[in-house]
Scaffold this active site. Sequence first.
Site, mmCIF file in Angstrom:
data_model
loop_
_atom_site.group_PDB
_atom_site.id
_atom_site.type_symbol
_atom_site.label_atom_id
_atom_site.label_comp_id
_atom_site.label_asym_id
_atom_site.label_seq_id
_atom_site.Cartn_x
_atom_site.Cartn_y
_atom_site.Cartn_z
ATOM 1 N N THR A 161 79.918 73.417 69.458
ATOM 2 C CA THR A 161 80.707 72.199 69.314
ATOM 3 C C THR A 161 81.465 71.919 70.611
ATOM 4 O O THR A 161 81.584 72.796 71.470
ATOM 5 C CB THR A 161 81.699 72.324 68.148
ATOM 6 O OG1 THR A 161 82.589 73.425 68.406
ATOM 7 C CG2 THR A 161 80.976 72.571 66.832
ATOM 8 N N GLU B 266 76.840 70.501 63.506
ATOM 9 C CA GLU B 266 76.523 71.338 62.349
ATOM 10 C C GLU B 266 75.339 70.813 61.545
ATOM 11 O O GLU B 266 74.745 71.556 60.756
ATOM 12 C CB GLU B 266 77.748 71.439 61.434
ATOM 13 C CG GLU B 266 78.910 72.235 62.031
ATOM 14 C CD GLU B 266 79.835 71.418 62.914
ATOM 15 O OE1 GLU B 266 80.933 71.913 63.242
ATOM 16 O OE2 GLU B 266 79.467 70.273 63.295
ATOM 17 N N TRP C 99 98.400 55.914 54.365
ATOM 18 C CA TRP C 99 97.376 56.205 55.362
ATOM 19 C C TRP C 99 97.013 54.955 56.159
ATOM 20 O O TRP C 99 96.870 53.863 55.601
ATOM 21 C CB TRP C 99 96.112 56.759 54.706
ATOM 22 C CG TRP C 99 96.273 58.118 54.098
ATOM 23 C CD1 TRP C 99 96.262 58.445 52.777
ATOM 24 C CD2 TRP C 99 96.458 59.357 54.797
ATOM 25 N NE1 TRP C 99 96.430 59.792 52.603
ATOM 26 C CE2 TRP C 99 96.556 60.387 53.833
ATOM 27 C CE3 TRP C 99 96.569 59.699 56.148
ATOM 28 C CZ2 TRP C 99 96.750 61.718 54.160
ATOM 29 C CZ3 TRP C 99 96.761 61.025 56.489
ATOM 30 C CH2 TRP C 99 96.838 62.028 55.514
ATOM 31 N N LYS D 189 99.448 58.956 59.054
ATOM 32 C CA LYS D 189 100.224 58.855 57.819
ATOM 33 C C LYS D 189 101.623 58.363 58.157
ATOM 34 O O LYS D 189 102.446 59.089 58.708
ATOM 35 C CB LYS D 189 100.287 60.190 57.087
ATOM 36 C CG LYS D 189 100.728 60.036 55.633
ATOM 37 C CD LYS D 189 100.452 61.265 54.802
ATOM 38 C CE LYS D 189 100.664 60.977 53.322
ATOM 39 N NZ LYS D 189 100.372 62.161 52.469
#
Length: 537
Positions: free
Chosen positions: A177, A322, A436, A431
């Site tokens: 990654t 992944e 949100w 937030k």
Amino acid sequence: MAGFQLNLRSILWRTRYFPKSEIMSRQEEGLFRYTYRDFIERVHRFASALKDLGIKPGDRVSTFAWNNYRHLELYFAIPCYGAVLHTVNIRLSEDDIAYILNHAGSACVCVDPDLVPIIEAVAPKLTTVKSYIVLDDTVPETSLKPVMAYEDLIRGGDSSFVFEDLDEQSAAGMCYTSATTGRPKGVIYTHRGLYLHAMALGLVDSMGICELDTLLPVVPMFHVNSWGIPFAGIWMGSNLVLPGRRPHAEDILGLIESEKATFAAAAVTVGIDMLGVLRQKPYDISSLRALMLGGQATPKAVMKEYLERYGVPIFTAWGATESAPIATTVHIKRHQQGLTYDEKLDIRIRQGIPVPGIEIKVVGINKQTVPWDDQEIGEIYVRGPWVAQSYYNDERSKDSFEDGWWKSGDMATVDEEGVLHLVDRAKDLIKSGGEWISSVNLENELMAHPYVLEASVVAAPHEKWLERPVAFVVLRSEAPKELRPEDLKKEFATWLGRKFAKWWVPDDFIFVEEIPRTGAGKFNKRLLRERVAGGLN
């Protein structure tokens, strides 16, 4: 039939049916061009050289290279021999590169000549590397030892070298990654996984890669296998155009025009750069049946401009290291064909449905799958034959994998058709006052403004609301020069206020020359968050 092994050797075997298909590679001296017939011979030669060097099946052979024809040969010679193709991201820090090579247990590093200084710098820290191969005709002056030239190995290799059959569950590839948080994490790709992933890319409702295509993978071969396009393209017999060292938007557009590319794939940021060039200088990109953009959500304004001005549809997908990486793709279903132009665009800006072979669920805060109402937000979980089951030798696996599912960290809603809408990375959601705010939605709307080239929104600490959104903005060259920053900020706040609630509108707009990128070409929000870590006045 039971016992038949799904491996990359089988993909390479099929190339014999396309001896005249071509591979074009942008080099410093011009465009290098050769056929599949020559490619196959060189792959066999290098595989035999690996054996002569003492490389054993299962050994990690690392590549540190651009998208070019020699790198493509390594994509097949290394795993078909039985070793593991370990692509290393050249854009990472030297410290992370050394960590990756040591953690993987690399036995050999194959490096492009212009990247040799980076490997020289990390070589004293490497504990398992036994040899270095410079991907060129000769070896430059270097401190690397022992070192040899790739072309010398090719000349001394055996073109009749026979590949042994390989267990489909054995490791074929390895990628890490891009280290946006913590150390990079390693992912192993099996032969079976890469085989099935490449097959999925040939399906009409995913990328539809076929023999008639001329493919231009701009997405780097040093990260997540260039989205699997080299494997799928070679299998189907497509022509391939490889953009070479440090390709700029002008180079990419020139290759599309000169080689009549039919399908190109690049990061969203590259697609935006290409649009910027096209506005200033005409290039003929009419040969493209599609341009696939990924790495982050594609703004609707970008899709609209490509389609309306150049007749090029933008393909979107979703995935990650992944998932090798493609997990979902977007297409317009049968009953949606009669929708209006704008309604179809609203579907295309989403992340689509799982490609055949992949299963997905979106899990809410109560650990239950969210309803298909496009309202409730949850984390995307993924499983399938090419999706990782764990990270390589990494205790962080326990935080990211659960009962066979990979927990992506991406937050999304799902509409009544099951189509994903990526809201944000979990760490990028803002937030504010207990509510949100999606940075992705704000970015997409900002980049629809005629004055905005690029925009990235992050959270800044706030004494009362805990977090408030802040937008970093790169202006287009055609933005009126007489407008003061204060005027532009009011303009953008008004623009966003027409679509979003007042409390969604960023508290500040910070104008920058460019937005930093990660090693995978995405906007580097970690660096932007650091800039506003002290909060806003």
